[in-house]
Design a protein around this motif. Structure first.
Motif, short mmCIF file in Angstrom:
data_model
loop_
_atom_site.label_atom_id
_atom_site.label_comp_id
_atom_site.label_asym_id
_atom_site.label_seq_id
_atom_site.Cartn_x
_atom_site.Cartn_y
_atom_site.Cartn_z
N ASN A 273 0.98 -1.34 -0.09
CA ASN A 273 0.05 0.15 0.07
C ASN A 273 0.84 1.17 0.08
N ASN A 274 0.48 2.30 -0.43
CA ASN A 274 0.98 3.75 -0.46
C ASN A 274 0.90 4.18 0.89
N VAL A 275 1.91 4.61 1.25
CA VAL A 275 1.97 5.07 2.88
C VAL A 275 2.12 6.78 2.48
N GLY A 276 2.67 7.45 1.58
CA GLY A 276 2.84 8.86 1.25
C GLY A 276 3.86 8.95 0.48
N LEU A 277 4.58 10.32 0.51
CA LEU A 277 5.69 10.59 -0.11
C LEU A 277 6.84 11.25 0.71
N TYR B 130 -1.35 5.68 8.03
CA TYR B 130 -0.12 5.09 8.27
C TYR B 130 0.37 5.98 9.30
N LYS B 131 -0.23 7.25 9.89
CA LYS B 131 0.65 7.90 10.67
C LYS B 131 0.96 7.17 12.02
N SER C 87 5.21 16.05 13.03
CA SER C 87 6.25 16.22 12.12
C SER C 87 7.53 16.57 13.03
N ARG C 88 7.37 17.48 14.09
CA ARG C 88 8.34 17.91 14.79
C ARG C 88 9.17 16.66 15.49
N ARG C 89 8.30 15.69 16.04
CA ARG C 89 8.70 14.68 16.66
C ARG C 89 9.65 13.61 15.34
N VAL C 90 8.91 13.62 14.52
CA VAL C 90 9.47 12.72 13.36
C VAL C 90 10.99 12.97 13.04
#
Length: 186
Positions: free
Chosen positions: A75-79, A102-103, A139-142
């Motif tokens: 499956n596509n998760v993102g980009l 998928y987050k 996003s900051r945590r990632v």
């Protein structure tokens, strides 16, 4: 240029014409764009897409983009993308968007790590930067899990939904790379 980059859980595949529907669905989705920028018109999405599928070199000014796929399901998760920001200092910006389903699975962190490894080994980049809105805590945590450091918070920098938001500027320099080449510390 590598068409695919692999990790234990993900396959990153270079953006291609057949990915139009996925890209359109991402950039026209208000929930996914909430912390990134304004939802794009079909025309803007097409222009961006056409640039990103064009041939790319380290001297290019457009993004080099891969579709993130989950190996277990295909499956596509993102980009995830990189873009040269300073050729003289071999600096690239990293950007990513993960689909809602998928987050929270560590896929963004894993994708950033393997893109940086690829960009160092194949393209010779020495420094990486990333920008996200201050309020986008996910996003900051990632970015922090991927080894990036918060350099600065710039107030009222980006307009999203008619409101100016603060931008967090992150970076990672070659002396701090997290890459464990033997264990592929992903």
């Amino acid at each position: 240029m590598n068409k695919q980059i692999l990790s234990p859980r993900l396959t990153l595949t270079r953006l291609a014409r057949q990915d139009w529907e996925l890209i359109h669905s991402i950039y026209s989705n208000p929930a996914l764009m909430k912390h990134i920028g304004e939802v794009k018109s079909d025309e803007e999405i097409r222009r961006t897409f056409d640039k990103e599928i064009a041939p790319w070199s380290i001297k290019s000014t457009h993004w080099l983009t891969w579709i993130i796929n989950e190996n277990s399901s295909c499956n596509n998760v993102g980009l995830i993308s990189i873009c040269t920001r300073n050729l003289e200092k071999l600096t690239a910006e990293v950007g990513f968007i993960i689909l809602e389903a998928y987050k929270g699975k560590g896929y963004a962190t894993e994708a950033i790590k393997i893109i940086i490894e690829f960009a160092v080994d194949t393209l010779g980049f020495k420094k990486f930067i990333a920008v996200c809105s201050e309020e986008h805590l996910g996003s900051r945590r990632v970015l922090e899990k991927a080894g990036m450091f918060l350099d600065e918070i710039v107030p009222n920098c980006t307009q999203i939904d008619g409101k100016l938001v603060n931008d967090c500027l992150y970076s990672l320099e070659s002396g701090y790379f997290f890459i464990d080449r033997d264990a592929r510390g992903i």
